[in-house]
Design a protein around this motif. Structure first.
Motif, PDB file in Angstrom:
ATOM      1  N   ILE A  57     -68.401 -21.622  24.478  1.00 57.99           N
ATOM      2  CA  ILE A  57     -67.834 -22.911  24.891  1.00 57.99           C
ATOM      3  C   ILE A  57     -68.936 -23.844  25.378  1.00 57.99           C
ATOM      4  O   ILE A  57     -69.019 -25.018  24.980  1.00 57.99           O
ATOM      5  CB  ILE A  57     -66.787 -22.705  26.001  1.00 57.99           C
ATOM      6  CG1 ILE A  57     -65.619 -21.848  25.494  1.00 57.99           C
ATOM      7  CG2 ILE A  57     -66.285 -24.055  26.531  1.00 57.99           C
ATOM      8  CD1 ILE A  57     -64.682 -21.391  26.591  1.00 57.99           C
ATOM      9  N   ILE A  58     -69.808 -23.325  26.232  1.00 51.37           N
ATOM     10  CA  ILE A  58     -70.864 -24.146  26.822  1.00 51.37           C
ATOM     11  C   ILE A  58     -71.873 -24.592  25.768  1.00 51.37           C
ATOM     12  O   ILE A  58     -72.315 -25.747  25.763  1.00 51.37           O
ATOM     13  CB  ILE A  58     -71.551 -23.380  27.967  1.00 51.37           C
ATOM     14  CG1 ILE A  58     -70.525 -23.067  29.069  1.00 51.37           C
ATOM     15  CG2 ILE A  58     -72.708 -24.191  28.545  1.00 51.37           C
ATOM     16  CD1 ILE A  58     -71.021 -22.105  30.123  1.00 51.37           C
ATOM     17  N   VAL A  59     -72.231 -23.683  24.858  1.00 54.03           N
ATOM     18  CA  VAL A  59     -73.145 -24.080  23.782  1.00 54.03           C
ATOM     19  C   VAL A  59     -72.476 -25.138  22.894  1.00 54.03           C
ATOM     20  O   VAL A  59     -73.144 -26.030  22.368  1.00 54.03           O
ATOM     21  CB  VAL A  59     -73.592 -22.854  22.958  1.00 54.03           C
ATOM     22  CG1 VAL A  59     -74.479 -23.277  21.786  1.00 54.03           C
ATOM     23  CG2 VAL A  59     -74.346 -21.872  23.839  1.00 54.03           C
ATOM     24  N   GLY A  60     -71.162 -25.056  22.760  1.00 55.36           N
ATOM     25  CA  GLY A  60     -70.437 -26.108  22.046  1.00 55.36           C
ATOM     26  C   GLY A  60     -70.620 -27.458  22.716  1.00 55.36           C
ATOM     27  O   GLY A  60     -70.769 -28.486  22.045  1.00 55.36           O
ATOM     28  N   TRP A  61     -70.603 -27.483  24.043  1.00 57.22           N
ATOM     29  CA  TRP A  61     -70.873 -28.730  24.761  1.00 57.22           C
ATOM     30  C   TRP A  61     -72.287 -29.239  24.450  1.00 57.22           C
ATOM     31  O   TRP A  61     -72.505 -30.442  24.313  1.00 57.22           O
ATOM     32  CB  TRP A  61     -70.752 -28.511  26.271  1.00 57.22           C
ATOM     33  CG  TRP A  61     -69.389 -28.139  26.758  1.00 57.22           C
ATOM     34  CD1 TRP A  61     -68.205 -28.221  26.064  1.00 57.22           C
ATOM     35  CD2 TRP A  61     -69.051 -27.619  28.042  1.00 57.22           C
ATOM     36  NE1 TRP A  61     -67.167 -27.780  26.840  1.00 57.22           N
ATOM     37  CE2 TRP A  61     -67.648 -27.411  28.064  1.00 57.22           C
ATOM     38  CE3 TRP A  61     -69.786 -27.305  29.183  1.00 57.22           C
ATOM     39  CZ2 TRP A  61     -66.984 -26.910  29.178  1.00 57.22           C
ATOM     40  CZ3 TRP A  61     -69.132 -26.801  30.292  1.00 57.22           C
ATOM     41  CH2 TRP A  61     -67.745 -26.611  30.287  1.00 57.22           C
ATOM     42  N   VAL A  62     -73.230 -28.307  24.357  1.00 58.31           N
ATOM     43  CA  VAL A  62     -74.614 -28.700  24.064  1.00 58.31           C
ATOM     44  C   VAL A  62     -74.716 -29.297  22.664  1.00 58.31           C
ATOM     45  O   VAL A  62     -75.366 -30.324  22.460  1.00 58.31           O
ATOM     46  CB  VAL A  62     -75.566 -27.491  24.203  1.00 58.31           C
ATOM     47  CG1 VAL A  62     -76.991 -27.888  23.831  1.00 58.31           C
ATOM     48  CG2 VAL A  62     -75.527 -26.929  25.617  1.00 58.31           C
ATOM     49  N   VAL A  63     -74.062 -28.657  21.693  1.00 61.83           N
ATOM     50  CA  VAL A  63     -74.093 -29.175  20.320  1.00 61.83           C
ATOM     51  C   VAL A  63     -73.440 -30.555  20.261  1.00 61.83           C
ATOM     52  O   VAL A  63     -73.944 -31.475  19.596  1.00 61.83           O
ATOM     53  CB  VAL A  63     -73.390 -28.200  19.357  1.00 61.83           C
ATOM     54  CG1 VAL A  63     -73.309 -28.793  17.955  1.00 61.83           C
ATOM     55  CG2 VAL A  63     -74.121 -26.865  19.327  1.00 61.83           C
ATOM     56  N   ARG A  64     -72.341 -30.713  20.965  1.00 60.76           N
ATOM     57  CA  ARG A  64     -71.673 -32.020  21.006  1.00 60.76           C
ATOM     58  C   ARG A  64     -72.584 -33.069  21.642  1.00 60.76           C
ATOM     59  O   ARG A  64     -72.645 -34.212  21.182  1.00 60.76           O
ATOM     60  CB  ARG A  64     -70.372 -31.918  21.803  1.00 60.76           C
ATOM     61  CG  ARG A  64     -69.548 -33.204  21.841  1.00 60.76           C
ATOM     62  CD  ARG A  64     -68.245 -32.967  22.609  1.00 60.76           C
ATOM     63  NE  ARG A  64     -67.401 -34.151  22.586  1.00 60.76           N
ATOM     64  CZ  ARG A  64     -67.456 -35.150  23.470  1.00 60.76           C
ATOM     65  NH1 ARG A  64     -68.368 -35.088  24.463  1.00 60.76           N
ATOM     66  NH2 ARG A  64     -66.648 -36.181  23.384  1.00 60.76           N
ATOM     67  N   SER A  65     -73.303 -32.672  22.685  1.00 59.00           N
ATOM     68  CA  SER A  65     -74.229 -33.599  23.336  1.00 59.00           C
ATOM     69  C   SER A  65     -75.365 -33.992  22.401  1.00 59.00           C
ATOM     70  O   SER A  65     -75.804 -35.143  22.388  1.00 59.00           O
ATOM     71  CB  SER A  65     -74.789 -32.970  24.617  1.00 59.00           C
ATOM     72  OG  SER A  65     -73.765 -32.743  25.556  1.00 59.00           O
ATOM     73  N   ALA A  66     -75.858 -33.031  21.626  1.00 58.98           N
ATOM     74  CA  ALA A  66     -76.916 -33.343  20.658  1.00 58.98           C
ATOM     75  C   ALA A  66     -76.422 -34.332  19.617  1.00 58.98           C
ATOM     76  O   ALA A  66     -77.136 -35.284  19.248  1.00 58.98           O
ATOM     77  CB  ALA A  66     -77.403 -32.057  19.989  1.00 58.98           C
ATOM     78  N   ALA A  67     -75.197 -34.118  19.138  1.00 66.43           N
ATOM     79  CA  ALA A  67     -74.622 -35.061  18.174  1.00 66.43           C
ATOM     80  C   ALA A  67     -74.430 -36.436  18.816  1.00 66.43           C
ATOM     81  O   ALA A  67     -74.683 -37.473  18.186  1.00 66.43           O
ATOM     82  CB  ALA A  67     -73.283 -34.531  17.659  1.00 66.43           C
ATOM     83  N   GLY A  68     -74.010 -36.434  20.081  1.00 70.68           N
ATOM     84  CA  GLY A  68     -73.855 -37.698  20.794  1.00 70.68           C
ATOM     85  C   GLY A  68     -75.174 -38.411  21.006  1.00 70.68           C
ATOM     86  O   GLY A  68     -75.232 -39.643  21.035  1.00 70.68           O
ATOM     87  N   ALA A  69     -76.248 -37.630  21.161  1.00 71.77           N
ATOM     88  CA  ALA A  69     -77.573 -38.240  21.285  1.00 71.77           C
ATOM     89  C   ALA A  69     -77.995 -38.885  19.978  1.00 71.77           C
ATOM     90  O   ALA A  69     -78.610 -39.959  19.972  1.00 71.77           O
ATOM     91  CB  ALA A  69     -78.600 -37.175  21.699  1.00 71.77           C
TER      92      ALA A  69
END
Length: 439
Positions: free
Chosen positions: A113-125
């Motif tokens: 779940i947390i790594v999913g947040w990281v991937v989403r943040s990378a896409a948002g960046a």
């Protein structure tokens, strides 16, 4: 008797093995927790107990898990059965082995779940949304708030492990871990030129020697060192099972500890100077990664570029850790239930995703991870230490650890393992209950 090679293959080199182990050890705790603890508990003075504990836990703790894995030529469930078989209690070993294995599975559920947040943040960046939308992170942390990214992470790990075991893990680690260090180094160099960055370096490294008289400094440095090295009584055992008989296990364990410490320090150098440059609270914890740092990147020249670099590097750290957790479970299920590689990987991935979907809300995943890391994992780590050094016994594991070495082990290794390391795993478990987590 254990066979000479594992059906899942083996690491082709000691270097590949160490990179895989570093990938497992380097996780989000290095990135959001170590920098703050370093500054909070004495700066440079904190490094003294921290490095002492890293050396001890790496030397006798990691070596033990690598060693029993290679000796038994199997992962968690088989390794515990192997230890207790020597005392005629194989059934007990098979039962106890489920505790650390469930620790690996439990961490994987929350970690995905947390790594999913990281991937989403990378896409948002990449799109810029991370830096312009104030509620970007809040949108991800509600119920089913990050489902596509969550699914993507589990699918990536599943694909990595379906293509093979030891060989695939080694190839992934040889790419991801050097890139992690390189990208974090780039960010750290850029941060060094921010106005006021010097305050961050002072927070990190200016020694407050009085902190060494504070018991909490020693408790927190011990917890940080222990959990940073991913000593769980499970994950590192399976990597040991894929290790060649000619490898020097204690040497590989110390190299793993060294590079894990380098990653933690590099994370501190990439984060804290920026935090102080922009006057942010350094004790922000997980929100530091997902809320505070994006706010800092938004104010930096070329901040969007550096945000992408930062979150991509964190993805590498997260995925390599997650691969280890899942592999520990898959190998044990292959061995215990005679499952095919494909069936074990798909079953484990399905459980991780199905359970995780209902834990996506931040309070739920937080409570879940607290339970696993405060209760299950420390119990598993303690059981592993006792099973290896007392049930199996020092003479037996010593013979395994001296394979591949040009010199015999130090005369202090056995006493340190039995009379210092094993009691400390019990103390870590107790202190975790008392302080609601120390790592």
């Amino acid at each position: 008797m254990a066979t000479d090679t594992h059906r899942n293959g083996s690491f082709s080199s000691s270097f590949g093995f160490v990179l895989a182990c570093v990938g497992s050890a380097v996780g989000l705790g290095n990135i959001w927790l170590f920098p703050y603890r370093l500054g909070q508990y004495g700066g440079g003075a904190f490094l003294i107990p921290y490095l002492l504990f890293v050396f001890l836990f790496g030397w006798v703790g990691l070596s033990a898990e690598f060693g029993i894995g290679r000796l038994a030529r199997t992962g968690t469930l088989g390794a515990y059965a192997f230890c207790f078989r020597s005392r005629g209690r194989e059934t007990v070993g098979k039962a106890l082995g489920w505790i650390p294995l469930m620790g690996s599975l439990g961490i994987a559920i929350g970690y995905a779940i947390i790594v999913g947040w990281v991937v989403r943040s990378a896409a948002g960046a990449v799109t810029g949304a991370l830096l312009t939308e104030p509620d970007f992170f809040a949108q991800a942390t509600g119920s089913f708030g990050s489902l596509p990214w969550h699914v993507l992470v589990v699918a990536l790990v599943c694909l990595m492990l379906l293509t093979g075991a030891a060989g695939s893990i080694e190839k992934i680690s040889k790419v991801m871990m050097p890139l992690f260090f390189l990208l974090f180094l780039v960010v750290a160099v850029r941060v060094a030129f921010l106005p006021g960055a010097g305050e961050g370096y002072r927070f990190l490294f200016a020694p407050d020697w009085s902190a060494l008289l504070d018991p909490f400094t020693w408790v927190m440095s011990m917890g940080q060192a222990f959990f940073s090295l991913s000593i769980t009584g499970s994950g590192m055992i399976v990597y040991g099972a894929y290790l060649d008989r000619s490898a020097d296990i204690p040497g590989a364990a110390l190299r793993t500890a060294f590079f894990d410490t380098c990653a933690a320090l590099l994370s501190a150098l990439a984060i804290m100077p920026a935090v102080f440059s922009f006057g942010i609270d350094p004790s922000a914890g997980p929100s530091l990664l997902f809320i505070t740092l994006p706010g800092i990147f938004a104010q930096m020249p070329l901040g969007r570029v550096f945000a992408v670099l930062f979150f991509v590097s964190v993805i590498f750290a997260g995925l390599t850790s997650l691969v280890n957790m899942v592999e520990a479970v898959c190998e044990s299920w292959q061995t215990r239930f005679r499952l095919s590689r494909t069936a074990a990987v798909l079953l484990c991935s399905g459980i991780i995703l199905t359970a995780g979907v209902f834990l996506e809300a931040e309070p739920l995943v937080g409570s879940w991870m607290d339970f696993i890391t405060i209760v299950v994992v420390p119990i598993g780590a303690m059981l592993g230490a006792v099973a290896i050094y007392y049930v199996l016994g020092w003479p037996t594991i010593r013979r395994e650890l001296e394979l591949g070495r040009q010199k015999p082990l130090s005369q202090f290794f056995g006493p340190c393992a039995k009379y210092l390391y094993v009691p400390l795993t019990v103390i870590i478990l107790i202190l975790g209950f008392v302080f609601h987590g120390i790592g």
